[in-house]
Scaffold this active site. Structure first.
Site, mmCIF file in Angstrom:
data_model
loop_
_atom_site.group_PDB
_atom_site.id
_atom_site.type_symbol
_atom_site.label_atom_id
_atom_site.label_comp_id
_atom_site.label_asym_id
_atom_site.label_seq_id
_atom_site.Cartn_x
_atom_site.Cartn_y
_atom_site.Cartn_z
ATOM 1 N N ALA A 66 -6.416 -2.959 1.461
ATOM 2 C CA ALA A 66 -5.830 -3.484 2.696
ATOM 3 C C ALA A 66 -5.675 -4.997 2.584
ATOM 4 C CB ALA A 66 -6.716 -3.132 3.887
ATOM 5 N N GLY A 111 -7.902 1.125 0.943
ATOM 6 C CA GLY A 111 -6.857 1.881 1.620
ATOM 7 C C GLY A 111 -5.868 2.509 0.671
ATOM 8 N N GLU A 114 -7.423 5.698 -0.381
ATOM 9 C CA GLU A 114 -7.355 6.608 0.766
ATOM 10 C C GLU A 114 -5.950 7.185 0.926
ATOM 11 O OE1 GLU A 114 -10.313 5.283 4.163
ATOM 12 O OE2 GLU A 114 -9.222 3.538 3.393
ATOM 13 N N GLU A 134 -15.216 -0.921 -0.025
ATOM 14 C CA GLU A 134 -15.392 -1.519 1.301
ATOM 15 C C GLU A 134 -16.817 -1.999 1.563
ATOM 16 O OE1 GLU A 134 -11.792 1.178 1.699
ATOM 17 O OE2 GLU A 134 -13.733 1.233 0.688
#
Length: 259
Positions: A66, A111, A114, A134
Site C-alpha cells: 500500500a 496489499g 492480498e 505489515e
C-alpha cells in the site's frame, strides 16, 4: 475508459488489467482501489469478456504494498473504513463469476499479496517475492490477508509469515501452494493467457458455478456441498450441458453458448 493508475487491454475475450505506477512499485493508493473497483465491475458486466489477467507494470513489482504515506492521516475509524472498503473490493474479485488470475511479476507484498490472493489463482515469475510485512509497521493485513493466507498455505506457515513479516521467493510460494506455476518472467503473461484460453473454451455457467462452490469450501457446515448439489441440478438442465454431453457421446468438440 482512461484511468490514472491502470491500463487495460482486451484480446480473445481476455481482459488484461495492469496496475501502472512503476515509479511507486505499483503501490495501492485510494485512486488505484477506486479505479480497480470500476474495472472489475465493468469486466463482470461485459458479456464479451470471459476472463481477466491482473498484473503490475514493469519487471520489479506486481504490487509492492500500500501507499504508506496515506496511512499517516488515518484515525481508528478511518482505518477500519479503509480496511472494509479494501475487503469488499477483494471479495468482489474473489467472487467474480469469471476467472481472474494474477500474473505476479516481482514483489507482491502487503496489499499486493492480498490482491494476488483474492484472484482465483496465481502464476508467478521466477523473481516473484511474496509477503505480508505489515507487522513491521505495527499493523496487520487489512484487506483479508490473514484469512486468505491461512486458507491457502495453512495456519502454521501463515502465522510464521504474518508474525515475522518476512518474504518468500517464488519457488517457496509454489511449494507452499500459494502459486500454481513458476515461469520465466519473459513468458509470464503468455503462460497466464494460455491457461485462460483453455478455460474460455469451457461452459461459462459451469465455470461460474465451480468458482462459487469452491469459494464455499471453507464455510462452516455443509454450505459448499449444498451449493454444489444445487448447481449440478441447475446446470444439467442447461443447453450447455446438453451440448457437452452430446458432444462427448458424438466424440466431437462442444460448442458452448453460455445458456
Amino acid at each position: 475508459m482512461n484511468y490514472q493508475t491502470i491500463v487495460t487491454s482486451a484480446e480473445n475475450a481476455i481482459l488484461t488489467i495492469t496496475i501502472n505506477r512503476p515509479d511507486k512499485l505499483n503501490a495501492l493508493n485510494k485512486t488505484v482501489l477506486e479505479e480497480l473497483a470500476q474495472v472489475i465491475d465493468d469486466f463482470i458486466a461485459n458479456p464479451e469478456l470471459k476472463a481477466a489477467l491482473l498484473t503490475g507494470s514493469g519487471e520489479k513489482a506486481f504490487i509492492a504494498g500500500a501507499d504508506i504515506a496515506e496511512f499517516t492521516r488515518l484515525d481508528a475509524a478511518a482505518g477500519t473504513a479503509l480496511a472494509q472498503k479494501g475487503q469488499a473490493l477483494f471479495a468482489r474479485i474473489e467472487n467474480a463469476p469469471k476467472p481472474v488470475i494474477a500474473a505476479v511479476n516481482g514483489f507482491a507484498l502487503g496489499g499486493g499479496c492480498e490482491l494476488a490472493m483474492a484472484c482465483h489463482f496465481r502464476i508467478a515469475s521466477e523473481n516473484a517475492k511474496f509477503g505480508q510485512p505489515e507487522v513491521n509497521l505495527g499493523l496487520l493485513p487489512g484487506y483479508g490477508g490473514t484469512q486468505r493466507l491461512t486458507r491457502l498455505i495453512g495456519k502454521g506457515r501463515a502465522l510464521e509469515l504474518l508474525l515475522a513479516g518476512t518474504m518468500i521467493d517464488a519457488v517457496t510460494a509454489f511449494n507452499y501452494g500459494l502459486v500454481n506455476r513458476v515461469v520465466p518472467q519473459a513468458g509470464l503473461l503468455a503462460e497466464a493467457r494460455s491457461i485462460l484460453a483453455v478455460i474460455n473454451t469451457k461452459a461459462p455457467l459451469a465455470v461460474a458455478a465451480c468458482i462459487e462452490a469452491a469459494n464455499l469450501a471453507d464455510a462452516p457446515g455443509k454450505t459448499g456441498y449444498e451449493k454444489e448439489a444445487e448447481s449440478f441440478g441447475k446446470l444439467i438442465a442447461t443447453g450447455d450441458a446438453r451440448e457437452g454431453i452430446t458432444a462427448f457421446m458424438e466424440k466431437r468438440k462442444a460448442e458452448f453458448r453460455g445458456s
